[in-house]
Enzyme design. Structure first.
Site, PDB file in Angstrom:
ATOM      1  N   PRO A 105      78.881  -0.389   4.387  1.00  0.00           N
ATOM      2  CA  PRO A 105      77.509  -0.491   4.910  1.00  0.00           C
ATOM      3  C   PRO A 105      76.732  -1.569   4.170  1.00  0.00           C
ATOM      4  CG  PRO A 105      78.139   1.802   4.683  1.00  0.00           C
ATOM      5  CD  PRO A 105      79.248   0.990   4.056  1.00  0.00           C
ATOM      6  N   CYS A 106      75.952  -2.352   4.921  1.00  0.00           N
ATOM      7  CA  CYS A 106      75.460  -3.608   4.360  1.00  0.00           C
ATOM      8  C   CYS A 106      73.944  -3.824   4.324  1.00  0.00           C
ATOM      9  CB  CYS A 106      76.091  -4.762   5.121  1.00  0.00           C
ATOM     10  SG  CYS A 106      75.981  -4.592   6.917  1.00  0.00           S
TER      11      CYS A 106
END
Length: 384
Positions: A105-106
């Protein structure tokens, strides 16, 4: 266990993949379409994992051999590490190469997101993924993340530290900032992709002394030159609801929103009615011109252009080109270039539907990278 490096038994034998941060399976599906086997799936969100299972059932795809793991990835750094090592060794005993694929997840690296970087909760997951790679030592890996991790100065320093850790563990790597448009996705979406492979597997060792692969064919399967796409004489904006006729070359039509709406028959797709019903804001919607994507929210797509990056969180709203509503899940899936047979369960909340769609790797981008990795492995791996 997990340390020995195998060789392919036969040239045609495809690698087996362990998928992390799997979401609802967009990245995995692209690799499977190229012939890779996804044997292990890890996703922390129960809703996303259920959607992964549901879509596979609807498409007639097999259950991953080692099953589904609804766990925090850190579990495989601690109590479940031995189990992961055993599964990797079991796979290697069949003569197959083992690959890890995943996109942590970014939002902590996104300029439009939290921008907390390595200190953020999600930012730490990138390190966890790298620690699993260096602790278990798959034969190769793919790491996918947002442009910000690669292009923002403070995040780039962190990215280089992660690469150094991988190099010290015996991997050589290659990276590229890719745009989904290159592979025929109707969406301007940039992502950094990092590929790594154990140095011992390469013959000849075609890399520099700094751990970088020099012959990775990143552009071998691209369909479009992004600079040429963006220089094209696209329609600008039009009055909402106006009938318009496109004047595009056939090749350019294939990366437009309307082409994909038609291709996936979105009006009859099982997720066609899965869209947020506006309680207010109809008047505001009517004032937004078709193709006006200049604002943070209430971006109206243009039917005869590609979409901006699919992102439906943080109050970002994408409007249908010529209807008084937001786009549907079916339409969003089409913009992510998913096959029309792919669908999400009706029991899934709208918020989770749009979150998993926005988080996913576009199918054609995934499939293009899968083809690229497959070609590289065939040409550069030691074989008995």
């Amino acid at each position: 266990m997990g340390k020995q490096i195998p060789q392919l038994k036969a040239k045609h034998q495809m690698p087996v993949l362990f998928s992390f941060f799997s979401g609802s399976g967009f990245l995995d599906l692209g690799f499977e379409n190229e012939g890779f086997e996804v044997a292990f799936v890890n996703e922390i969100s129960p809703a996303f994992l259920e959607a992964y299972k549901y879509s596979r059932t609807r498409m007639g795809l097999p259950t991953p051999k080692y099953g589904y793991y609804n766990l925090d990835i850190n579990a495989f750094l601690n109590g479940r590490k031995k189990e992961l090592l055993q599964l990797v060794d079991t796979t290697r005993n069949t003569g197959s190469l083992v690959g890890f694929i995943g996109g942590p997840p970014c939002p902590d690296f996104s300029v439009a997101g939290k921008n907390k970087g390595a200190r953020g909760v999600n930012g730490k997951l990138s390190l966890a993924y790298v620690n699993i790679i260096t602790g278990v030592l798959p034969d190769f890996f793919l790491f996918e993340n947002v442009k910000g991790l690669w292009s923002t100065v403070k995040h780039r320093i962190y990215f280089e530290k992660l690469k150094l850790k991988l190099h010290k563990a015996g991997y050589v790597t290659s990276e590229r900032l890719c745009n989904a448009l290159e592979f025929g996705v109707p969406q301007d979406r940039e992502r950094v992709l990092l590929f790594g492979i154990r140095n011992e597997l390469l013959v000849p060792k075609d890399h520099t002394g700094f751990g970088e692969i020099t012959n990775f064919p990143w552009q071998k399967f691209t369909k479009y030159d992004v600079s040429e796409v963006k220089k094209n004489n696209w329609m600008n904006t039009n009055d909402f609801g106006k009938n318009i006729t496109p004047s595009l070359a056939d090749a350019m039509k294939q990366i437009t929103v309307q082409y994909w709406f038609d291709k996936n028959d979105v009006e009859h797709h099982p997720n066609a009615k899965s869209h947020f019903q506006p309680r207010k804001g109809i008047i505001k919607m009517q004032t937004v011109r078709e193709g006006d994507v200049s604002r943070k929210s209430y971006k109206r797509l243009h039917r005869y252009r590609y979409s901006p990056t699919v992102a439906y969180g943080n109050n970002e709203v994408h409007l249908h080109p010529y209807k008084e509503r937001r786009i549907s899940a079916a339409e969003a899936l089409a913009i992510q270039s998913l096959p029309k047979e792919f669908e999400l369960p009706q029991s899934m909340s709208l918020s989770n539907m749009f979150k998993t769609i926005g988080n996913g790797v576009p199918f054609l981008l995934s499939n293009g990278i899968a083809k690229t990795i497959h070609a590289f492995l065939k040409d550069n791996i030691c074989k008995k």
